[in-house]
Design a protein around this motif. Structure first.
Motif, PDB file in Angstrom:
ATOM      1  N   GLN A 194       1.098  -1.469  -0.022  1.00 24.57           N
ATOM      2  CA  GLN A 194       0.318   0.027   0.204  1.00 24.57           C
ATOM      3  C   GLN A 194       1.164   1.410   0.045  1.00 24.57           C
ATOM      4  O   GLN A 194       0.701   2.029  -0.708  1.00 24.57           O
ATOM      5  CB  GLN A 194      -1.189  -0.063   1.455  1.00 24.57           C
ATOM      6  CG  GLN A 194      -1.981  -1.139   1.147  1.00 24.57           C
ATOM      7  CD  GLN A 194      -2.737  -1.677   2.618  1.00 24.57           C
ATOM      8  OE1 GLN A 194      -2.506  -1.004   3.542  1.00 24.57           O
ATOM      9  NE2 GLN A 194      -4.102  -1.686   2.493  1.00 24.57           N
ATOM     10  N   GLU A 195       2.538   1.172   1.223  1.00 25.21           N
ATOM     11  CA  GLU A 195       3.073   2.184   0.566  1.00 25.21           C
ATOM     12  C   GLU A 195       3.160   2.663  -0.566  1.00 25.21           C
ATOM     13  O   GLU A 195       3.963   3.530  -1.268  1.00 25.21           O
ATOM     14  CB  GLU A 195       3.693   2.244   2.358  1.00 25.21           C
ATOM     15  CG  GLU A 195       4.941   2.939   2.309  1.00 25.21           C
ATOM     16  CD  GLU A 195       4.206   4.417   2.287  1.00 25.21           C
ATOM     17  OE1 GLU A 195       5.215   5.408   1.875  1.00 25.21           O
ATOM     18  OE2 GLU A 195       3.044   4.242   2.168  1.00 25.21           O
ATOM     19  N   VAL A 200       3.631   5.977  -5.541  1.00 22.51           N
ATOM     20  CA  VAL A 200       3.797   6.095  -7.371  1.00 22.51           C
ATOM     21  C   VAL A 200       2.619   6.993  -7.085  1.00 22.51           C
ATOM     22  O   VAL A 200       2.812   8.358  -8.451  1.00 22.51           O
ATOM     23  CB  VAL A 200       3.070   4.233  -7.593  1.00 22.51           C
ATOM     24  CG1 VAL A 200       2.455   4.109  -9.257  1.00 22.51           C
ATOM     25  CG2 VAL A 200       4.570   3.370  -7.606  1.00 22.51           C
ATOM     26  N   LEU A 201       1.688   6.617  -7.003  1.00 20.05           N
ATOM     27  CA  LEU A 201       0.433   7.185  -7.491  1.00 20.05           C
ATOM     28  C   LEU A 201       0.157   8.762  -7.528  1.00 20.05           C
ATOM     29  O   LEU A 201       0.357   9.628  -7.823  1.00 20.05           O
ATOM     30  CB  LEU A 201      -0.902   6.508  -6.792  1.00 20.05           C
ATOM     31  CG  LEU A 201      -1.961   5.589  -7.058  1.00 20.05           C
ATOM     32  CD1 LEU A 201      -2.499   5.365  -5.932  1.00 20.05           C
ATOM     33  CD2 LEU A 201      -2.040   5.859  -8.722  1.00 20.05           C
ATOM     34  N   SER A 202       1.140   9.507  -6.205  1.00 23.51           N
ATOM     35  CA  SER A 202       1.324  10.896  -5.293  1.00 23.51           C
ATOM     36  C   SER A 202       2.913  11.409  -5.874  1.00 23.51           C
ATOM     37  O   SER A 202       3.043  12.707  -6.044  1.00 23.51           O
ATOM     38  CB  SER A 202       1.131  11.040  -4.396  1.00 23.51           C
ATOM     39  OG  SER A 202       3.194   9.922  -3.840  1.00 23.51           O
ATOM     40  N   ASP A 203       3.497   9.827  -6.812  1.00 28.45           N
ATOM     41  CA  ASP A 203       4.664  11.099  -7.391  1.00 28.45           C
ATOM     42  C   ASP A 203       4.781  12.200  -8.809  1.00 28.45           C
ATOM     43  O   ASP A 203       4.161  11.799  -9.552  1.00 28.45           O
ATOM     44  CB  ASP A 203       5.759   9.839  -8.064  1.00 28.45           C
ATOM     45  CG  ASP A 203       6.589  10.317  -8.734  1.00 28.45           C
ATOM     46  OD1 ASP A 203       7.609  10.281  -7.661  1.00 28.45           O
ATOM     47  OD2 ASP A 203       7.439  10.159 -10.067  1.00 28.45           O
ATOM     48  N   GLN A 210       1.154  11.645 -16.666  1.00 26.25           N
ATOM     49  CA  GLN A 210      -0.126  10.228 -16.960  1.00 26.25           C
ATOM     50  C   GLN A 210      -1.167  12.009 -17.176  1.00 26.25           C
ATOM     51  O   GLN A 210      -2.023  11.689 -17.999  1.00 26.25           O
ATOM     52  CB  GLN A 210      -0.577  10.170 -15.875  1.00 26.25           C
ATOM     53  CG  GLN A 210      -0.772   9.021 -14.971  1.00 26.25           C
ATOM     54  CD  GLN A 210      -0.546   8.480 -13.926  1.00 26.25           C
ATOM     55  OE1 GLN A 210      -0.994   9.237 -12.929  1.00 26.25           O
ATOM     56  NE2 GLN A 210      -0.971   7.658 -13.605  1.00 26.25           N
ATOM     57  N   ARG A 211      -0.748  13.477 -16.392  1.00 28.28           N
ATOM     58  CA  ARG A 211      -1.946  14.529 -17.050  1.00 28.28           C
ATOM     59  C   ARG A 211      -1.576  14.753 -19.046  1.00 28.28           C
ATOM     60  O   ARG A 211      -2.169  15.200 -19.225  1.00 28.28           O
ATOM     61  CB  ARG A 211      -1.951  15.494 -15.786  1.00 28.28           C
ATOM     62  CG  ARG A 211      -2.891  16.604 -16.265  1.00 28.28           C
ATOM     63  CD  ARG A 211      -2.317  17.948 -15.505  1.00 28.28           C
ATOM     64  NE  ARG A 211      -2.394  17.271 -14.024  1.00 28.28           N
ATOM     65  CZ  ARG A 211      -1.711  17.593 -12.992  1.00 28.28           C
ATOM     66  NH1 ARG A 211      -0.638  18.038 -13.642  1.00 28.28           N
ATOM     67  NH2 ARG A 211      -1.599  17.471 -12.291  1.00 28.28           N
TER      68      ARG A 211
END
Length: 223
Positions: A194-195, A200-203, A210-211
């Motif tokens: 989870q960490e 990864v998702l907050s990098d 991605q954006r």
């Protein structure tokens, strides 16, 4: 050094399908302090990394246009460094020059070096459709436009590379998880996963890719 145009990768190929790297020996850049063998080798190595894998695997053909001025010693020093750092990166060097202007042919370990006295002789190795205007060819190439495109492309590819390195690091960390021995280990492993996912998702780099990746790719295709 990149802007000077003394070394460029037009995007064309020789008769055997090897990507062409063009070097022009005339120009004030060769006498500049920043045109060192080290920097020149760095530029050549970078340009050699750009073609598709199948083109890179067979090595590049370097066309050295020395009709107006003999090659500076720094050029062959740089080519030697390139070949030492990345053996096979360069397959052939075609030196276009009057033989009297090149008293002795430089030797590059592992590289075929040919001295050609005319564009007609060069035609045995490279079709005129693959030569730029400077070599009386028909291949369209504008170095200033290439540099402008590079300045847009390079930050994007650098972002992709950093994002890829992050993902590969996380995958490696997940795969290196020890064999579970009990319920506590399972809980620890889940927390660890989870960490990693949160990281990864907050990098910021990955979020930006991605954006913006779709829009950047669409713009680069148009250009």
């Amino acid at each position: 050094l990149l802007r000077s145009g003394i070394v460029c990768l037009p995007g064309s190929s020789d008769r055997l399908g090897r990507a062409l790297l063009r070097v022009t020996t005339s120009g004030s850049a060769w006498g500049a302090a920043w045109c060192s063998a080290t920097e020149l080798a760095r530029l050549i190595l970078y340009l050699c990394s750009l073609p598709r894998r199948e083109a890179k695997d067979s090595g590049l053909t370097v066309v050295v246009d020395a009709r107006k001025q003999p090659p500076a010693p720094v050029l062959f020093s740089a080519l030697c460094s390139v070949q030492s750092i990345s053996p096979g990166c360069i397959h052939t060097v075609l030196l276009l020059a009057e033989k009297e202007l090149v008293p002795h042919r430089e030797r590059l370990p592992g590289v075929q070096v040919e001295t050609l006295a005319s564009l007609k002789a060069l035609g045995r190795y490279v079709d005129s459709s693959q030569l730029t205007q400077e070599l009386d060819g028909a291949f369209p190439y504008c170095h200033d436009e290439w540099v402008q495109f590079f300045q847009k492309l390079h930050p994007f590819t650098a972002s992709l590379r950093q994002a890829s390195e992050l993902l590969q690091s996380c995958i490696h960390e997940l795969r290196s998880t020890d064999t579970l021995a009990g319920t506590q280990d399972v809980a620890t492993c889940i927390g660890r996963h989870q960490e990693l996912m949160r990281r990864v998702l907050s990098d910021p780099q990955l979020v930006r890719v991605q954006r913006e990746a779709g829009a950047v790719l669409a713009r680069l295709r148009r250009e």
